[in-house]
Design a protein around this motif. Structure first.
Motif, mmCIF file in Angstrom:
data_model
loop_
_atom_site.group_PDB
_atom_site.id
_atom_site.type_symbol
_atom_site.label_atom_id
_atom_site.label_comp_id
_atom_site.label_asym_id
_atom_site.label_seq_id
_atom_site.Cartn_x
_atom_site.Cartn_y
_atom_site.Cartn_z
ATOM 1 N N ILE A 67 0.822 -1.205 0.000
ATOM 2 C CA ILE A 67 0.000 0.000 0.000
ATOM 3 C C ILE A 67 0.859 1.260 0.000
ATOM 4 C CG2 ILE A 67 -1.711 1.327 1.299
ATOM 5 C CD1 ILE A 67 -2.881 -1.251 2.280
ATOM 6 N N SER A 98 -1.602 2.878 -4.308
ATOM 7 C CA SER A 98 -2.088 1.734 -5.066
ATOM 8 C C SER A 98 -1.884 1.921 -6.568
ATOM 9 C CB SER A 98 -3.572 1.517 -4.757
ATOM 10 O OG SER A 98 -4.078 0.428 -5.473
ATOM 11 N N GLU A 243 -7.893 1.857 -9.134
ATOM 12 C CA GLU A 243 -7.212 2.396 -7.956
ATOM 13 C C GLU A 243 -7.577 3.865 -7.710
ATOM 14 O OE1 GLU A 243 -5.012 -0.649 -10.203
ATOM 15 O OE2 GLU A 243 -5.580 1.417 -10.704
#
Length: 647
Positions: A67, A98, A243
């Protein structure tokens, strides 16, 4: 590709750009679950007194590397004091974590293994640095690309302006306008897609264009799959880049973005700049075609930069008034070819044999300006010179080269040595692929859908058998959840398979010559060269088991040579005549040159004893050897005989 900085390094750099007060506030938000969108909080006891390095450790421990791997530019490009609040900033950071991770994962393989999208594992591709040539005109040729590049090779080389692909949005157009819309042209296989991928990777690796927050690389193949659907702009972006769901990229006051639209020539969208509605509201739903024309025209997300790549034949689909600069990928020069083969082989002995081989054939020398054709040549020569127990004779014609390329693919998938010759199953698949190649070549298509395959007799349920047997020749591409498309590795591979299909089935060489001469743009030129090259005994020997054993082809070849010479004596356009000379090369016929040399040695080379074919052959030979000479045109050919009268 260069190594990506570690997650710790990236986040630490970012935190160093925050002042003490901003850092304290940032840590406070890391304790608020409502801000983190479901992600775990970091307890106050662990974060309150943490300095920057301790904060990095706590974030890594809590959110894991997958992350927090993000570049520091995502922090310093957001003005915390006036713009995004800390809540929005934190969301942006998490989105960028991301997004960049996904983009880098995809791109670090794609520059060496370029593919438009999807499943197929495309060929190895060694990246060679090339600059873009700035075009002075927005006029684009619609002739076959090989004809264009061969014609260009006969012209006087002029100094041209170039620009690095990393700098395309840094300069100004000839009118002094900041460049927002860039178009790059180049023939199929010349390396346009690879350049866009390298451009994006350099941005993602923090090497260039750090003043942009997002780069969205999209191919028209991907966009074709959703052409019938309506989207809001943000939803369209999220369709391909999920994302970004927590960030409104249409907020042009805060985010600078680049849209890369790769492969305009493969677009199935109408791109109706006159009839389409001009969308201005990012929250309005519209067909993909309408969204694209609105973005290109600047009514939708006017701050966005756009980079479109295309083959020259499709470039005119974008009105020139919307294009700030046109550039061209012209392919490899001699030094770049040499660099490619050195990187590919890592064997100087192989390089020393490859370069003279390429330079001995004007057709191959031209084709190898395209990286994909360098790769095809390297695959074949490496197999012949390195991997075989005894060095085999190198291919004398383009047809032989491509037959051996097909053989290499077949051998790699053969289970036993006994299977390395053509078998019935293989023949059936080659015929099916050849039929597809031929039928789509007649339509001018390089990308096909399932209906095209079905029309050519290919069972969709068995398509994996085709892509499995010839993975470097026929490819299936498509992202998950999208309709798959199919294509051959390169246009020249499609032209070769089309010629092989015709050779195995129905067309005579005379018919093929006539058909090629009916195409003023040269669409059949390479197809004809391959088809005639397949008549050669050396080609027939390589195809043994695939083609029916016939009597000596000598008579057929001689008839084809005579037919071509008769055509050369007619008043044909220059480019058609020169293609017929290349066809004679494929037939290993040097009689025209030998006749001229005989005249020269006898001292009797005059206007009266040269036919039009001989005259053209001498001029072509002279111009091929002396590339710096004046360019060829019909007037030169008419007056070329007069020079012999003075000899």
């Amino acid at each position: 590709a260069s190594a990506v900085p570690t997650s710790e390094e990236l986040v630490l750099r970012a935190l160093k750009d925050l002042g003490d007060t901003e850092l304290k506030e940032f840590k406070w938000y890391l304790q608020k679950s409502e801000v983190l969108g479901g992600l775990p909080i970091i307890p106050k006891s662990r974060i309150d007194k943490a300095d920057r390095t301790d904060t990095v450790d706590q974030m890594l421990h809590t959110y894991c590397e997958s992350i927090v791997e993000i570049h520091h530019k995502t922090f310093k490009n957001v003005n915390i004091g006036c713009g995004l609040g800390l809540t929005q900033m934190l969301k942006f950071i998490l989105v960028a974590f991301s997004f960049n991770k996904t983009l880098l994962t995809k791109l670090q393989g794609s520059v060496e293994n370029p593919q438009k999208s999807g499943k197929s594992k495309a060929k190895e591709q060694i990246f060679i640095e090339v600059n873009l040539t700035i075009k002075e005109t927005n006029e684009f040729s619609t002739e076959h690309e090989i004809r264009q590049i061969e014609s260009a090779s006969r012209k006087i080389a002029k100094p041209e302006k170039t620009i690095s692909y990393d700098d395309i949005f840094k300069g100004h157009s000839g009118k002094g306008k900041q460049i927002k819309m860039m178009m790059t042209t180049g023939m199929a296989g010349i390396g346009k897609t690879v350049l866009t991928q390298k451009f994006t990777q350099n941005w993602a690796e923090d090497k260039a264009n750090q003043d942009f927050h997002f780069i969205f690389p999209l191919s028209f193949r991907e966009l074709n799959a959703v052409k019938h659907r309506k989207f809001k702009l943000v939803d369209l972006v999220q369709q391909f880049f999920p994302e970004t769901r927590e960030v409104d990229i249409s907020n042009s006051k805060e985010f600078r973005v680049i849209f890369i639209l790769d492969g305009l020539d493969e677009s199935q969208l109408p791109l109706d700049f006159i009839g389409n509605k001009k969308v201005t509201d990012p929250k309005e739903s519209a067909l993909v075609d309408v969204l694209l024309t609105s973005i290109i025209q600047g009514t939708l997300l006017p701050s966005a930069n756009i980079w479109i790549t295309t083959r020259p034949t499709a470039a005119s689909q974008i009105p020139s008034k919307h294009v700030d600069m046109v550039t061209e990928v012209t392919g490899f020069n001699h030094a770049q070819k040499l660099e490619y083969f050195r990187k590919k082989y890592r064997d100087d002995k192989l390089v020393s044999k490859t370069m003279p081989y390429i330079n001995a054939s004007q057709s191959l020398k031209t084709l190898c300006q395209m990286p994909v054709c360098c790769w095809i040549t390297a695959v074949v020569l490496e197999d012949l010179l390195k991997n075989r127990e005894e060095e085999e004779q190198l291919p004398k014609t383009l047809a032989e080269l491509y037959i051996k390329f097909l053989l290499v693919q077949f051998r790699q998938k053969a289970v036993t040595e006994a299977e390395t010759q053509w078998n019935l199953s293989c023949k059936e698949k080659i015929l099916s692929l050849g039929k597809l190649a031929y039928e789509q070549l007649q339509k001018g298509n390089l990308v096909f859908d399932q209906s095209d395959l079905t029309a050519s007799g290919i069972n969709i349920k068995l398509v994996s058998v085709f892509t499995g047997m010839f993975p470097e020749i026929f490819k299936e591409e498509g992202e998950q959840g999208q309709a798959n498309v199919f294509c051959f590795t390169h246009l020249s591979v499609q032209e070769f398979l089309a010629a092989l299909y015709v050779h195995l089935t129905f067309m005579t060489s005379q018919t093929a010559v006539d058909k090629a001469l009916q195409s003023p743009k040269g669409d059949q030129d390479m197809f004809l060269r391959f088809l005639l090259g397949l008549l050669q005994p050396s080609s027939q020997s390589l195809l043994k088991g695939l083609v029916k054993e016939t009597e000596n082809n000598t008579q057929i070849i001689q008839e084809a040579i005579k037919y071509i010479k008769d055509k050369l004596d007619a008043e044909l356009p220059t480019e058609q005549s020169i293609n017929l000379l290349y066809c004679l090369n494929e037939l290993n016929d040097n009689s025209l040159v030998e006749e001229i040399q005989r005249f020269m040695s006898s001292g009797r080379l005059t206007v009266d004893n040269l036919s039009s074919a001989q005259c053209l052959s001498e001029f072509h030979l002279h111009n091929t050897v002396n590339m710096h000479k004046a360019p060829v045109n019909n007037d030169h050919l008419k007056y070329f005989k007069l020079t012999f009268a003075q000899t």
